[in-house]
Scaffold this motif. Structure first.
Motif, PDB file in Angstrom:
ATOM      1  N   ILE A 143      -5.022 -40.591 -44.793  1.00  0.00           N
ATOM      2  CA  ILE A 143      -6.073 -41.423 -45.392  1.00  0.00           C
ATOM      3  C   ILE A 143      -7.340 -40.559 -46.186  1.00  0.00           C
ATOM      4  CG2 ILE A 143      -8.298 -42.620 -44.561  1.00  0.00           C
ATOM      5  CD1 ILE A 143      -7.312 -43.098 -41.818  1.00  0.00           C
ATOM      6  N   SER A 144      -7.781 -39.103 -46.007  1.00  0.00           N
ATOM      7  CA  SER A 144      -8.002 -38.225 -46.866  1.00  0.00           C
ATOM      8  C   SER A 144      -7.930 -38.395 -48.432  1.00  0.00           C
ATOM      9  CB  SER A 144      -9.017 -37.049 -46.692  1.00  0.00           C
ATOM     10  OG  SER A 144      -9.739 -37.341 -45.325  1.00  0.00           O
ATOM     11  N   CYS A 145      -6.711 -38.110 -48.183  1.00  0.00           N
ATOM     12  CA  CYS A 145      -5.550 -38.193 -49.496  1.00  0.00           C
ATOM     13  C   CYS A 145      -5.509 -39.048 -50.667  1.00  0.00           C
ATOM     14  CB  CYS A 145      -4.214 -37.518 -49.354  1.00  0.00           C
ATOM     15  SG  CYS A 145      -4.309 -35.296 -48.710  1.00  0.00           S
ATOM     16  N   MET A 146      -5.512 -40.689 -50.076  1.00  0.00           N
ATOM     17  CA  MET A 146      -5.402 -41.552 -49.995  1.00  0.00           C
ATOM     18  C   MET A 146      -6.902 -41.680 -50.769  1.00  0.00           C
ATOM     19  SD  MET A 146      -2.541 -42.900 -50.570  1.00  0.00           S
ATOM     20  CE  MET A 146      -2.999 -44.117 -51.076  1.00  0.00           C
ATOM     21  N   ASP A 147      -8.211 -41.702 -50.183  1.00  0.00           N
ATOM     22  CA  ASP A 147      -9.019 -42.371 -50.889  1.00  0.00           C
ATOM     23  C   ASP A 147      -9.497 -40.727 -51.580  1.00  0.00           C
ATOM     24  OD1 ASP A 147      -9.558 -43.807 -48.980  1.00  0.00           O
ATOM     25  OD2 ASP A 147     -10.668 -42.420 -47.999  1.00  0.00           O
ATOM     26  N   SER A 148      -8.951 -39.957 -53.110  1.00  0.00           N
ATOM     27  CA  SER A 148      -9.237 -39.438 -54.024  1.00  0.00           C
ATOM     28  C   SER A 148      -7.971 -38.925 -54.826  1.00  0.00           C
ATOM     29  CB  SER A 148      -9.966 -37.945 -53.240  1.00  0.00           C
ATOM     30  OG  SER A 148     -10.363 -37.012 -54.147  1.00  0.00           O
ATOM     31  N   ALA A 149      -9.037 -39.187 -56.147  1.00  0.00           N
ATOM     32  CA  ALA A 149      -7.520 -39.127 -57.120  1.00  0.00           C
ATOM     33  C   ALA A 149      -7.871 -36.924 -57.316  1.00  0.00           C
ATOM     34  CB  ALA A 149      -8.296 -39.901 -57.789  1.00  0.00           C
ATOM     35  N   HIS A 195       0.078 -47.124 -48.039  1.00  0.00           N
ATOM     36  CA  HIS A 195      -0.792 -47.874 -48.273  1.00  0.00           C
ATOM     37  C   HIS A 195      -2.256 -48.195 -47.035  1.00  0.00           C
ATOM     38  CE1 HIS A 195       1.883 -50.536 -50.500  1.00  0.00           C
ATOM     39  NE2 HIS A 195       2.362 -50.202 -49.551  1.00  0.00           N
ATOM     40  N   VAL A 196      -2.250 -46.634 -46.666  1.00  0.00           N
ATOM     41  CA  VAL A 196      -3.389 -46.205 -45.925  1.00  0.00           C
ATOM     42  C   VAL A 196      -4.736 -46.402 -46.899  1.00  0.00           C
ATOM     43  CG1 VAL A 196      -2.103 -45.517 -43.935  1.00  0.00           C
ATOM     44  CG2 VAL A 196      -2.805 -44.181 -46.301  1.00  0.00           C
ATOM     45  N   GLY A 197      -5.722 -45.790 -46.088  1.00  0.00           N
ATOM     46  CA  GLY A 197      -6.776 -45.699 -47.066  1.00  0.00           C
ATOM     47  C   GLY A 197      -8.197 -46.348 -46.391  1.00  0.00           C
ATOM     48  N   THR A 198      -9.114 -46.038 -47.161  1.00  0.00           N
ATOM     49  CA  THR A 198     -10.564 -46.794 -46.971  1.00  0.00           C
ATOM     50  C   THR A 198     -10.873 -48.033 -47.069  1.00  0.00           C
ATOM     51  OG1 THR A 198     -11.875 -44.688 -46.564  1.00  0.00           O
ATOM     52  CG2 THR A 198     -13.039 -46.790 -46.738  1.00  0.00           C
ATOM     53  N   VAL A 199     -10.600 -48.130 -48.656  1.00  0.00           N
ATOM     54  CA  VAL A 199     -10.672 -49.616 -48.676  1.00  0.00           C
ATOM     55  C   VAL A 199      -9.341 -50.790 -47.901  1.00  0.00           C
ATOM     56  CG1 VAL A 199      -9.860 -51.405 -51.232  1.00  0.00           C
ATOM     57  CG2 VAL A 199     -10.684 -48.808 -51.431  1.00  0.00           C
ATOM     58  N   ASN A 200      -8.333 -50.332 -48.130  1.00  0.00           N
ATOM     59  CA  ASN A 200      -7.635 -51.339 -47.367  1.00  0.00           C
ATOM     60  C   ASN A 200      -8.000 -51.887 -45.416  1.00  0.00           C
ATOM     61  OD1 ASN A 200      -6.280 -51.775 -49.641  1.00  0.00           O
ATOM     62  ND2 ASN A 200      -3.761 -50.141 -49.178  1.00  0.00           N
ATOM     63  N   ALA A 201      -8.700 -50.832 -45.232  1.00  0.00           N
ATOM     64  CA  ALA A 201      -9.306 -50.783 -44.021  1.00  0.00           C
ATOM     65  C   ALA A 201     -10.457 -51.427 -43.797  1.00  0.00           C
ATOM     66  CB  ALA A 201      -9.529 -49.315 -43.418  1.00  0.00           C
ATOM     67  N   ALA A 202     -10.775 -51.838 -44.900  1.00  0.00           N
ATOM     68  CA  ALA A 202     -12.081 -52.164 -44.817  1.00  0.00           C
ATOM     69  C   ALA A 202     -12.019 -54.118 -45.146  1.00  0.00           C
ATOM     70  CB  ALA A 202     -13.108 -52.076 -46.154  1.00  0.00           C
ATOM     71  N   GLU A 203     -10.762 -54.162 -45.817  1.00  0.00           N
ATOM     72  CA  GLU A 203     -10.069 -55.470 -45.661  1.00  0.00           C
ATOM     73  C   GLU A 203      -9.339 -55.743 -44.496  1.00  0.00           C
ATOM     74  OE1 GLU A 203     -10.212 -57.772 -48.661  1.00  0.00           O
ATOM     75  OE2 GLU A 203     -11.363 -56.024 -49.121  1.00  0.00           O
TER      76      GLU A 203
END
Length: 486
Positions: free
Chosen positions: A358-364, A176-184
């Motif tokens: 965070i970096s690994c969640m932000d890329s497929a 549930h980390v990652g930049t999209v969730n952080a933006a929310e």
């Protein structure tokens, strides 16, 4: 074996034009904050002693662990605030980068650097989800992975051990980390602060978070500065190659400046590079004792490259390397400790573990051996001292899948967003700034000709004046504005 894990942990013009005549964006009246602010209790200074500053207030905002389940389990985002000293415009929210930097700790220590903005804004920052006080990602004993010399070890095995420790210690939060969730979370923070618009200052990775927020909530964008711009569309290879080029450029600039000032490390730039190379080779053969610890080649390398982020630390780098050559590794080890978040009591912040999560969640991307070897070859040809497979090996072994949602940037419909790029920035090289500006559609590019990571804190009065004017009055810099080196 290559230095894959250690290096991956290290890595994630001539004239000034006048400000444009663009009409200032109005600051809409804010509602009342719902945050229960109180004196901060757990802040410490660089010396590990309590930071007793009565101007600092702390609080929290509950957010859903899984944003897809807003009524489900909650986690608390840790906040910090310094109230405006004058006629208040609203809040100015900071993200200082990483991804993984603690906004609570950083603002507490760096508030004076933004004092001109603090006359009109409440200065606010936070620990994003997965960072430090906000369910920070932890991965066992991080010192084990930072201090080793990777050439002597099986990097695949060590990486798997590191990833397994992350899953064991922080498995609940990793998906549930990652930049999209952080933006929310940023949008929830704006609401909790009572601000009609989000006024935001993002540095380094903070530019990515700000860009994603602006993409998702363009109508809620107030005055936005994105300094040290990151291009989220780059692949792992492109990111690694561009950053290695940036750090080589920064080291070369340091070496040239060092020689011009009278350098203890050599009489020309090549001799300076040779001094560092020989130091690292010697530490690989025999680490230097610093109290009950060892200054290893891996930690020394981190210390060297940490000092390249700012011209202010170039003299310290010269002195630290010169001392280490003579057998005193204290300064270089302290520089490495500061960069990786090692505290005086021997514990670590989550900086170096949060950044991976965070970096690994932000890329497929999950590259295979051939792709990782290609990155190692490319970076090694540019700068052997930073040869690395980048984030590829870590993310390939990461226990949860990532996606590319955070790569899609388009803030059409937002107020103007000021994007800042520095020609001598090693960590977020200049070429990323015009690319992010174009992706936003509403970006206004400000170019800084000098060295260092982040232009606002470079000492440039030109940059400070342009950004303060924008944030305090709403007047954006004119298109094509450039500032000379400080």
């Amino acid at each position: 074996m290559k230095k894959t894990l250690t290096a991956a942990l290290l890595l994630a013009t001539t004239a000034v034009t006048a400000c444009s005549a663009t009409e200032p964006q109005p600051v809409r009246q804010a509602a009342k904050s719902t945050v229960a602010w109180a004196p901060c209790e757990d802040l410490t200074g660089p010396d590990g002693k309590p930071l007793n500053d009565t101007s600092l207030e702390c609080g929290s905002v509950p957010v859903p662990l899984d944003p897809a389940k807003p009524e489900g389990e909650k986690i608390d985002l840790a906040l910090i605030r310094i109230k405006a000293t004058g006629d208040r415009l609203g809040s100015l929210v900071f993200n200082f980068g990483g991804p993984g930097a603690s906004g609570v700790d950083t603002l507490a220590l760096a508030a004076k650097l933004f004092a001109s903005l603090g006359t009109r804004y409440d200065l606010v920052s936070f620990d994003p989800r997965g960072v430090e006080r906000s369910s920070g990602v932890r991965c066992g004993q991080i010192e084990k992975y930072l201090s080793v010399d990777m050439e002597d070890l099986d990097s695949e095995k060590l990486t798997k051990e590191f990833v397994a420790a992350c899953a064991k210690d922080s498995g609940k939060v990793l998906p549930h980390v990652g930049t999209v969730n952080a933006a929310e979370d940023l949008e929830r923070l704006r609401t909790a602060l009572g601000d009609a618009k989000l006024n935001y200052f993002g540095l380094s990775y903070g530019t990515h978070l700000g860009a994603v927020y602006a993409t998702r909530y363009p109508k809620n964008v107030g005055r936005f500065v994105l300094d040290g711009a990151y291009d989220p569309t780059v692949t792992f290879k492109e990111r690694a190659v561009t950053q290695v080029k940036g750090f080589k450029q920064a080291f070369d600039a340091f070496a040239k400046d060092c020689v011009a000032q009278g350098c203890d490390l050599g009489g020309d730039p090549a001799a300076v590079q040779k001094s560092v190379d020989e130091l690292l080779a010697g530490l690989k053969a025999k680490p230097v004792k610093v109290g009950d610890r060892d200054l290893t080649s891996g930690l020394a390398e981190i210390g060297v490259f940490a000092a390249l982020y700012s011209t202010f630390t170039w003299p310290v780098l010269e002195q630290a390397v010169a001392a280490a050559v003579k057998g005193n590794g204290q300064a270089l080890l302290s520089m490495a400790d500061s960069y990786v978040g090692r505290k005086p009591d021997g514990t670590y912040s989550t900086m170096m573990t949060s950044v991976q999560a965070i970096s690994c969640m932000d890329s497929a991307e999950r590259p295979d051996d051939a792709a990782i070897a290609e990155v190692e070859k490319a970076t090694g040809e540019i700068y052997p001292m930073l040869r690395s497979g980048g984030l590829g090996l870590l993310c390939r072994n990461w226990p949860v899948k990532g996606d590319d949602a955070a790569k899609r940037i388009d803030a059409t419909g937002s107020a103007p967003i000021v994007v800042v790029g520095g020609k001598g920035d090693p960590a977020t090289p200049y070429e990323w700034a015009p690319k992010l500006t174009a992706q936003l559609k509403t970006g206004v590019l400000l170019t800084y000709e000098g060295e260092g990571h982040g232009a606002y804190l470079s000492g440039s009065s030109c940059v400070t004046r342009a950004l303060d004017t924008y944030l305090l009055t709403g007047k954006t810099p004119a298109p094509g504005t450039t500032c000379p080196a400080a």
